[in-house]
Design an enzyme around this catalytic site. Structure first.
Site, PDB file in Angstrom:
ATOM      1  N   LYS A  76      10.525   2.512   6.730  1.00 24.27           N
ATOM      2  CA  LYS A  76       9.793   2.812   5.496  1.00 24.27           C
ATOM      3  C   LYS A  76       9.068   4.149   5.700  1.00 24.27           C
ATOM      4  CE  LYS A  76       6.328   0.507   2.504  1.00 24.27           C
ATOM      5  NZ  LYS A  76       5.455  -0.673   2.368  1.00 24.27           N
ATOM      6  N   SER A 151       6.134  -3.052  -2.001  1.00 22.54           N
ATOM      7  CA  SER A 151       6.370  -1.628  -1.986  1.00 22.54           C
ATOM      8  C   SER A 151       7.478  -1.201  -1.026  1.00 22.54           C
ATOM      9  CB  SER A 151       5.079  -0.906  -1.585  1.00 22.54           C
ATOM     10  OG  SER A 151       4.684  -1.280  -0.268  1.00 22.54           O
ATOM     11  N   SER A 175       4.335  -6.803   0.433  1.00 20.68           N
ATOM     12  CA  SER A 175       5.342  -5.732   0.359  1.00 20.68           C
ATOM     13  C   SER A 175       6.520  -5.853   1.301  1.00 20.68           C
ATOM     14  CB  SER A 175       4.686  -4.373   0.577  1.00 20.68           C
ATOM     15  OG  SER A 175       4.085  -3.958  -0.614  1.00 20.68           O
TER      16      SER A 175
HETATM   17  N1  GLN Z   1       1.756  -5.341  -4.666  1.00 20.54           N
HETATM   18  C1  GLN Z   1       0.572  -5.249  -3.864  1.00 20.54           C
HETATM   19  C2  GLN Z   1      -0.158  -3.966  -4.190  1.00 20.54           C
HETATM   20  O1  GLN Z   1       0.252  -3.298  -5.049  1.00 20.54           O
HETATM   21  C3  GLN Z   1       0.917  -5.313  -2.411  1.00 20.54           C
HETATM   22  C4  GLN Z   1       1.513  -4.058  -1.898  1.00 20.54           C
HETATM   23  C5  GLN Z   1       1.721  -4.084  -0.428  1.00 20.54           C
HETATM   24  O2  GLN Z   1       1.823  -5.145   0.189  1.00 20.54           O
HETATM   25  N2  GLN Z   1       1.711  -2.908   0.160  1.00 20.54           N
HETATM   26  O3  GLN Z   1      -1.147  -3.620  -3.610  1.00 20.54           O
END
Ligand code: GLN
Length: 486
Positions: A76, A151, A175
């Protein structure tokens, strides 16, 4: 080659069926042919990958190969990679070449794995659909109209499409698990502190944790064994031995006590997702597990608490992007304030700005106690819910997400996007580990079964997930898209 799991590829490299160079070239070619449609990579480091592959082959010939020597992976774009662009999905870091490697990257390099490149992601890991990336949305290989989840959407889509056997993600509120669920792969979020955060661009430091995304629990076990462990450069990493996660995979499940949190089967849960999850639980019963209902009474407060704590930490972490030290700088600033404000206004996207504003507000004098302190108190209660539940059961099971992957553009307001994380966010607040494993299809799109354990129960989660994957073949199913580029 691409149809094999990472574990199978490692065996094939060992037996000399093909070389790492051939394997790496195979995946690079698939990326070149298919990724125009998916947009799962931000950077492909082909030349460097082929060089690494040659070294891996030489090491193997010299009898110096470890189990994963020569295996291609992707990272990532939140992991700092020396001399390679590390954008975090943001215009702010579009020009950032990291001067050092994250600990996770160092450990993967030391194990002889090969990085094919950096995967697309929501900007600064904020999002649940990968639509917040400066580099454009990622498409789900199961249906190009659908989001891959976020994400770590690029990592999930790339693995599902067979562009790479496994990839690294990070999980602050879901994420790793939610995109794994949406793309039909296996994704593990370890216990907070299990994996070093050094060199991972910070979103919300008390929640962020890196983990593997792959085809199977067995693949994840191999990768976690490499990346886990104490690191003196991350004061929150835990000094605790790393067990052999592979050794325990075949432990029998007879007598396993499974809890089903009733709050994870309530309103808003898609009936087809529920059906797939309940079928999966029946498979566990046939393997000798017992099932009972449990309650996590503060679940309802997880999203509000998270959306105070995460933006508060983000607003502090992201204050370093000021146009001076690194990252985007505006043209012709008239003075220092203009430099700061315009660099930030131009460099950050809409969702990131929204969270910086929320975080700055909740941390400001006069609001701090009402929001931040209160959210931390709620966090403690949420953690206690899990600890209480684990007094009675070994693991908890439920859906990773209330719905299968939704269509690109379908969630227009931020709150309906935030509600997506209802089953994943509390886990980060509590610091416990969780894994999502493929458990069926709903409307032709994958469903993820989420399995949760107490702190440092990764070996158990991987065992429980692996036994399901020995009894079913959902994790081996592939989208038709992957076959198109065979
Ligand atoms: N969807 C959550 C957010 O927007 C989690 C994102 C993540 O785990 N990085 O913060």
């Amino acid at each position: 080659m691409y149809e094999k799991t990472l574990t199978q590829l490692a065996a094939a490299l060992k037996s000399g069926e093909f070389s790492s160079r051939e394997l790496t070239a195979h995946y690079l070619q698939r990326i070149e042919k298919a990724d125009g449609k998916l947009n799962s990579f931000i950077s492909v480091t082909a030349e460097q990958a082929l060089k690494q592959a040659e070294i891996a082959d030489n090491d193997r010939a010299a009898g110096k190969a470890g189990l994963l020597t020569g295996i291609p992976l992707a990272l990532k774009d939140i992991f700092c990679t020396k001399d390679v662009k590390t954008s975090c999905g943001s215009k702010m870091l579009d020009n950032f070449i990291a001067p050092y490697n994250a600990t996770v990257v160092e450990k993967l390099n030391a194990a002889g794995t090969i990085s094919l490149g950096k995967t697309n992601m929501d900007e600064f890991a904020m999002g649940s659909s990968n639509e917040n990336s400066y580099y454009g949305p990622v498409k789900n290989p199961w249906d190009l109209k659908a989001v891959p989840g976020g994400s770590s959407g690029g990592s999930a889509a790339a693995v599902a499409a067979g562009l790479v056997p496994a990839a690294m993600g990070t999980d602050t509120g879901g994420s790793i698990r939610q995109p794994a669920a949406f793309c039909g792969i296996t994704g593990l979020k370890p216990t907070y502190g299990r994996v070093s955060r050094f060199g991972i661009i910070a979103y919300a430091s008390s929640l962020d944790q890196a983990g593997p995304m792959a085809r199977s629990a067995e693949d994840c076990a191999h990768l976690l064994g490499i990346i886990a462990g104490h690191d003196g450069r991350d004061s929150t990493s835990v000094a605790r031995g790393v067990p052999d996660y592979v050794e325990n995979l075949n432990a029998p499940l007879s007598g396993l006590k499974i809890g089903l949190p009733k709050e994870y089967f309530g309103d808003g849960l898609d009936p087809e997702v529920e059906k797939a999850v309940r079928e999966a639980v029946k498979v566990y019963e046939s393997l000798g597990a017992t099932v009972r209902d449990v309650s996590l009474p503060h679940t309802h407060y997880a999203i509000p608490a998270y959306y105070v704590i995460a933006p508060a930490e983000a607003s502090s972490n992201l204050s370093r992007y000021d146009g001076v030290r690194f990252g985007h700088r505006c043209e012709n600033p008239s003075d220092l304030i203009d430099l700061y404000t315009r660099s930030r206004a131009e460099g950050f996207g809409e969702e990131v700005k929204r969270r910086i504003l929320i975080g700055t507000h909740t941390l400001s004098e006069g609001f701090f106690d009402a929001y931040y302190t209160k959210a931390q108190q709620v966090r403690r209660l949420i953690r206690q819910d899990f600890l209480d539940a684990f007094e009675d059961v070994d693991v908890l099971m439920g859906p990773a997400s209330p719905t299968p992957a939704f269509d690109l553009g379908a969630k227009k307001d931020p709150v309906s996007m935030y509600l997506q994380d209802i089953y994943t966010i509390a886990i980060n607040l509590a610091g416990i580990p969780g894994i999502s494993v493929p458990a069926g299809l709903a409307g032709g799109r994958p469903v993820g079964l989420q399995i949760l354990g107490t702190h440092f129960a990764e070996a158990q989660l991987l065992n429980v997930a692996h036994q399901f994957q020995q009894a079913t073949d959902w994790h081996l199913q592939r989208p038709a898209f992957a076959e198109e580029y065979a």
